[in-house]
Design a protein around this motif. Sequence first.
Motif, mmCIF file in Angstrom:
data_model
loop_
_atom_site.group_PDB
_atom_site.id
_atom_site.type_symbol
_atom_site.label_atom_id
_atom_site.label_comp_id
_atom_site.label_asym_id
_atom_site.label_seq_id
_atom_site.Cartn_x
_atom_site.Cartn_y
_atom_site.Cartn_z
ATOM 1 N N UNK A 129 0.830 -1.207 0.000
ATOM 2 C CA UNK A 129 0.000 0.000 0.000
ATOM 3 C C UNK A 129 0.864 1.256 0.000
ATOM 4 N N UNK A 130 1.921 1.263 0.798
ATOM 5 C CA UNK A 130 2.802 2.428 0.852
ATOM 6 C C UNK A 130 3.544 2.632 -0.463
ATOM 7 N N UNK A 131 3.782 1.533 -1.186
ATOM 8 C CA UNK A 131 4.528 1.621 -2.439
ATOM 9 C C UNK A 131 3.633 1.965 -3.626
ATOM 10 N N UNK A 132 2.501 1.282 -3.745
ATOM 11 C CA UNK A 132 1.700 1.391 -4.969
ATOM 12 C C UNK A 132 0.229 1.691 -4.703
ATOM 13 N N UNK A 133 -0.085 2.218 -3.529
ATOM 14 C CA UNK A 133 -1.469 2.519 -3.182
ATOM 15 C C UNK A 133 -1.955 3.804 -3.807
ATOM 16 N N UNK A 134 -2.177 3.802 -5.109
ATOM 17 C CA UNK A 134 -2.630 4.994 -5.812
ATOM 18 C C UNK A 134 -4.169 5.028 -5.879
ATOM 19 N N UNK A 184 3.111 12.282 -3.933
ATOM 20 C CA UNK A 184 4.399 11.898 -4.495
ATOM 21 C C UNK A 184 5.319 11.173 -3.552
ATOM 22 N N UNK A 185 4.951 11.078 -2.258
ATOM 23 C CA UNK A 185 5.883 10.549 -1.266
ATOM 24 C C UNK A 185 5.463 9.208 -0.671
ATOM 25 N N UNK A 186 4.187 8.903 -0.605
ATOM 26 C CA UNK A 186 3.767 7.652 0.009
ATOM 27 C C UNK A 186 2.380 7.261 -0.501
ATOM 28 N N UNK A 187 2.175 5.942 -0.698
ATOM 29 C CA UNK A 187 0.875 5.444 -1.122
ATOM 30 C C UNK A 187 -0.129 5.429 0.014
ATOM 31 N N UNK A 188 -1.441 5.375 -0.336
ATOM 32 C CA UNK A 188 -2.470 5.511 0.684
ATOM 33 C C UNK A 188 -3.577 4.474 0.587
ATOM 34 N N UNK A 189 -3.490 3.519 -0.321
ATOM 35 C CA UNK A 189 -4.570 2.563 -0.522
ATOM 36 C C UNK A 189 -4.019 1.134 -0.568
ATOM 37 N N UNK A 190 -4.941 0.163 -0.517
ATOM 38 C CA UNK A 190 -4.635 -1.267 -0.658
ATOM 39 C C UNK A 190 -3.935 -1.864 0.558
ATOM 40 N N UNK A 191 -4.118 -1.302 1.754
ATOM 41 C CA UNK A 191 -3.568 -1.937 2.955
ATOM 42 C C UNK A 191 -4.235 -3.292 3.137
#
Length: 513
Positions: A116-121, A125-132
């Motif tokens: 989620x932090x990598x690809x949670x679009x 620009x700094x951290x992903x926020x979805x798909x935990x």
Amino acid sequence: METSCMNRMHMLDSKLGVCTLYTMVMMFFNTAANATAAAEYICNGFDTVSNKLVAATYAIDNTYLLFSAYLVFSMQLGFAMLCAGSVRAKNTMNIMLTNVLDAATGSLFYYLFGFALAFGSPSNGFVGRHFFGLEKYPSPSGDYSFFLYQWSFAIAAAGITSGSIAERTQFVAYLIYSSFLTGLVYPIVSHWFWSTDGWASPVREGHLLFGSGVIDFAGSGVVHMVGGIAGLWGALVEGPRMGRFDGDGKPVLLRGHSGTLVVLGTFLLWFGWYGFNPGSFLSILKTYEHTNYSSYYGQWSAIGRTAVTTTIAGSSAALTTLFGKRLLTGHWNVTDVCNGLLGGFAAITGGCSVVDPWAAIICGFIAAWVLIGCNKLAEMLKYDDPLEAAQLHGGCGAWGIIFTALFAKKDYVNEIYPGKPGRPHGLLMGGGARLLAAHLIQILVVIGWVSVTMGSVFWLLKVFGLLRISADEEMAGLDVTSHGGLAYAYHDENNDQSEKSSFPIANMDGSNA
């Protein structure tokens, strides 16, 4: 004459057949209703075929990505064998278990947080926020195969670090650093350079860093530098192994116990690298427009070229190391050659898809000397890394980032990163210095981020007494003191009883043998 008559008869039959077919078609289309029905039938047929082709494309691309993930995961076995052969026999069980737990621990923490932090679009620009915890996934942005592939990269970074702190680290420390690295540190770096939202990503929508973004295709910086710098801080905070340097500060060689395992591990890593680099295309069934080639050229061709550049860079580094170490030490050393080979692979990883095969020779040649130089510097600074992981992955990874900025070819860059005319490419290929500037920033931010995060983790582990084992445990070896017995069973009748008394090995019921 007979043949001519027969030909005329055949022609007459053909004309009669065409006329008959034409008459039937005209009768069928005689009404507007029939014409509409025919049009709908034909359109539905085209839609069905189109849907089948789209489904087949997804299936082929996902199968390709899954197979690549399996290859990258097989590198864990390569890491395990390489590490086992590079340490002394008394620590074999320990280092192999840490490699198993890098994969197992990394699986859970990357699943819960890292992906989620990598690809949670969509994200910033700094951290992903979805798909935990893969919530609401798969999505239009990716399928389960993409998660599995990215997970195999995350645990590879953790595996690099474990080699730097081998033979002297408490078991709990491995669990803590591996969780932190795969769940937080590595994912944020991969978001910066690989996510469609990352501030330095070459596939970012909108403004690109220096008009280019960072071209770190398969991770010379994202994977290798992250793992290498993390290992550097772990080894620095712990200090060298007992006996690595004598009283005068001169280095003492603590030779690994099995060259056989080192070679086996190296070949397994080589095999897995064909998933690591070519697999980073993520898909295979894609054509390239506006190329100088015919329809036979597409993404499958770029994948093949990437496999070739990977092979050549590693081979160039291996041969350079072979003759370089021969000149420096007078020996043909298999362990040095294996490490040189891997250093070439680590260096080419970032630019493997955007350089010509001839440039890969240069990449491997310089990577070998970077590794030799880093090892010499490590001895001067009394730095101890049993696997040379920080030097190999950190040093050669950094060189690979610079190499890409020098030799990236314009045509290949535009193929792989389309839609941005005039995108900068390699400095030595006539592309200016903007790509090099972006890549120098990558080196600096990776060093800074990993130093702050992983350096702090290892320092806190040391403060709380959770990092290094005691001197007695280090002398006896971790296999006996922490894992219930030696990795190898010895059955010398004369010494069997003395060995049992010297190394108490636990039975299955917990009693001592």
